[in-house]
Write an enzyme that holds these catalytic residues in place. Structure first.
Site, short mmCIF file in Angstrom:
data_model
loop_
_atom_site.label_atom_id
_atom_site.label_comp_id
_atom_site.label_asym_id
_atom_site.label_seq_id
_atom_site.Cartn_x
_atom_site.Cartn_y
_atom_site.Cartn_z
N GLU A 17 4.01 -4.02 12.34
CA GLU A 17 3.01 -2.97 12.09
C GLU A 17 1.87 -3.65 11.37
OE1 GLU A 17 3.17 -0.03 13.15
OE2 GLU A 17 5.29 0.32 13.54
N CYS A 73 -3.56 1.46 6.89
CA CYS A 73 -3.87 0.83 8.18
C CYS A 73 -4.38 1.86 9.18
CB CYS A 73 -2.66 0.09 8.69
SG CYS A 73 -1.18 1.06 8.59
N GLU A 88 7.87 2.58 14.47
CA GLU A 88 8.74 3.02 13.38
C GLU A 88 8.75 4.53 13.40
OE1 GLU A 88 7.16 0.95 9.89
OE2 GLU A 88 8.88 -0.37 10.07
N ASN A 115 0.81 -1.23 0.00
CA ASN A 115 0.00 0.00 0.00
C ASN A 115 0.84 1.27 0.00
OD1 ASN A 115 0.71 -0.51 2.63
ND2 ASN A 115 -1.21 0.17 3.51
#
Ligand code: ADP
Length: 474
Positions: free
Chosen positions: A242, A276, A454, A143
């Site tokens: 993640e 997300c 992150e 994505n």
């Protein structure tokens, strides 16, 4: 594939397709366990030299990557749109954000400090150092095929780790274009390696089971994240995950409903809903429901769906047919259980759109907790709306999910803003803000949305081990 500073061929290849029209964007090498092991060997052999280089040397190479990414911003963005589908303007934004992550890590590499701790013994000292973990493996999704790669590789390289990347099978060309930049920037052979594969299983298996890999960083679905975590468990391999999200977006009665609708419209339809941190449950106070819905419908009516390379397109295709079918199934489930269709709700396949994977921007009202869309991540351009009456009730509903990545809240009441920030069980909370992310800020979730962060200082810590030294000085 790029292993030990060389472009290598396996004989087998696979194609990367344009989700807007099904055309072939390019062909890449199809790797497997053997290439994954070769890449790990190269990374392992390069590790001592790279870890022993100075932070200034590592920083200079990352700075060069940053410069090259900016120079190639337009061709990288065009490739990204062709391979992944997002509109060109958004693709340019992704390349800039991806480059920014590299620059931030280039700067931060020089600030990986240790510390001293006062000892209770007068003839004794404590020193704490940070050491690179070792070979880091990364698995990235489709994505954000450019920024997800730099968000993993830049902190790994800054920390002194060597790395092996397996990008998503839908977007290998974006990863290859980045590796052309790594190659040109002049990293020593083996420091950074790329294995492309049509079937992720065998490569993932090597990353999880090869003892020379000390760290795995994964972004993708919760199901695959759990599978990888269990495969890494026997060695207690360090993990950053993640995973999915199911973001609540809350509009209180004291907020400006038009401003909130604008925020929702921008956030929900970014990347066609394939993020997300996309809002998946939109809670609107009953008192502002009508103006909110009106403003949102007006914005949605202006969205232009099509090939992201064309001017004026705001909504590109979904990544593949399965994605369209999943969205359609969730919408049908909701409608079957009493939701109200306000807009959209259909696959778009007329004319040229029929060659790609397009779904209409969709507005659903009257969502309730027994609909699939209330619990499952949608990853599509669907805005599901629920009405609420009070703060306590909406906070409980917002937290009623196994996910915990992002949450958003619109209010002009300072006390309420703070209560929501503290009460929402999510790793990222936007208060009157649809973008609580930046290279300098920690990105990540709680509960089943993942482990670790992150970005920011914490992003580099993910690739470092802490070592304490006790010194008896006589
Ligand atoms: P999505 O459903 O969004 O495609 P996935 O979790 O399937 O998310 O994919 C994210 C990344 O995980 C991709 O790079 C994909 O190739 C990889 N992946 C999928 N299955 C596995 C697996 N069994 N082992 C290792 N990597 C995998």
């Amino acid at each position: 594939m790029y292993i030990n500073g060389q472009w290598i061929e396996t004989g087998a290849t696979f194609e990367s397709l344009n989700p807007a029209d099904g055309s072939v964007v390019g062909t890449v090498q199809d790797g497997g366990a053997e290439q994954a092991r070769q890449a790990v060997t190269a990374a392992q052999e390069a590790f001592a030299g790279w870890a022993g280089s100075t932070a200034y040397q590592r920083s200079a190479l990352l700075e060069r990557v940053y410069q090259l990414m900016l120079e190639r911003r337009q061709p990288l963005a065009e490739l990204l749109t062709r391979e992944q589908g997002k509109p060109l303007k958004a693709a340019r934004g992704e390349v800039a954000a991806a480059a920014d992550a590299v620059r931030w890590c280039a700067e931060e590499a020089k600030r990986v400090y240790g510390e001293t701790i006062p000892s209770a013994r007068s003839n004794h000292r404590f020193i704490v150092n940070r050491h690179p973990v070792g070979v880091a493996a990364a698995i990235t999704p489709w994505n954000f095929p450019i920024s997800m790669v730099t968000r993993k590789l830049a902190p790994a390289l800054a920390a002194g780790c060597t790395a092996v990347l397996k990008p998503a099978e839908a977007t290998p060309l974006c990863a290859r274009a980045l590796f052309e930049i790594f190659d040109e920037a002049g990293f020593p052979p083996g420091v950074v390696n790329l294995v492309t594969a049509r079937d992720p299983g065998p490569v993932g298996e090597v990353f999880c089971t090869d003892r020379r890999v000390r760290k795995l960083s994964f972004t993708g679905s919760t199901a695959v994240g759990k599978h990888l975590a269990s495969a890494c468990a026997p060695q207690l391999k360090r993990l950053s995950l993640e995973l999915g999200g199911h973001a609540p977006f809350i509009v209180f009665e004291d907020a400006d409903p038009v401003q909130a609708a604008k925020g929702l419209g921008l956030l929900k339809f970014a990347n066609s809903g394939q993020t997300c941190i996309s809002p998946n449950r939109i809670f609107v106070h009953r008192a502002v429901m009508q103006p909110f819905m009106e403003a949102l419908s007006q914005r949605m009516a202006k969205l232009r769906v099509g090939n992201g390379l064309e001017d004026g397109i705001n909504l590109g295709p979904l990544i593949n047919r399965a994605a369209v079918e999943k969205v359609q199934a969730q919408v049908e489930d909701a409608l079957g259980k009493g939701a109200e269709l306000k807009q959209g709700g259909e696959v778009l396949d007329e004319g040229n759109l029929g060659r790609g994977h397009f779904y209409a921007p969709t507005l659903l009202a009257g969502i309730d907790p027994d609909m699939r869309i209330y619990r499952e991540e949608t990853f599509g351009p669907v805005a599901p709306i629920l009405a609420f009456d009070d703060e306590e009730q909406v906070l409980a509903m917002a937290n009623d999910t196994d996910y915990g990545l992002a949450a958003y809240c619109y209010t002009r009441d300072l006390g309420r803003a703070m209560r929501m920030f503290e009460g929402l069980e999510f790793g990222m909370v936007g208060i009157n803000d649809i973008d609580p992310t930046a290279a300098a800020a920690p990105f990540g979730g709680v509960k089943e949305s993942g482990l670790g962060r992150e970005g920011g200082r914490e992003g580099i810590q993910e690739y470092l081990e802490t070592r304490v030294g006790g010194f008896a000085i006589g």
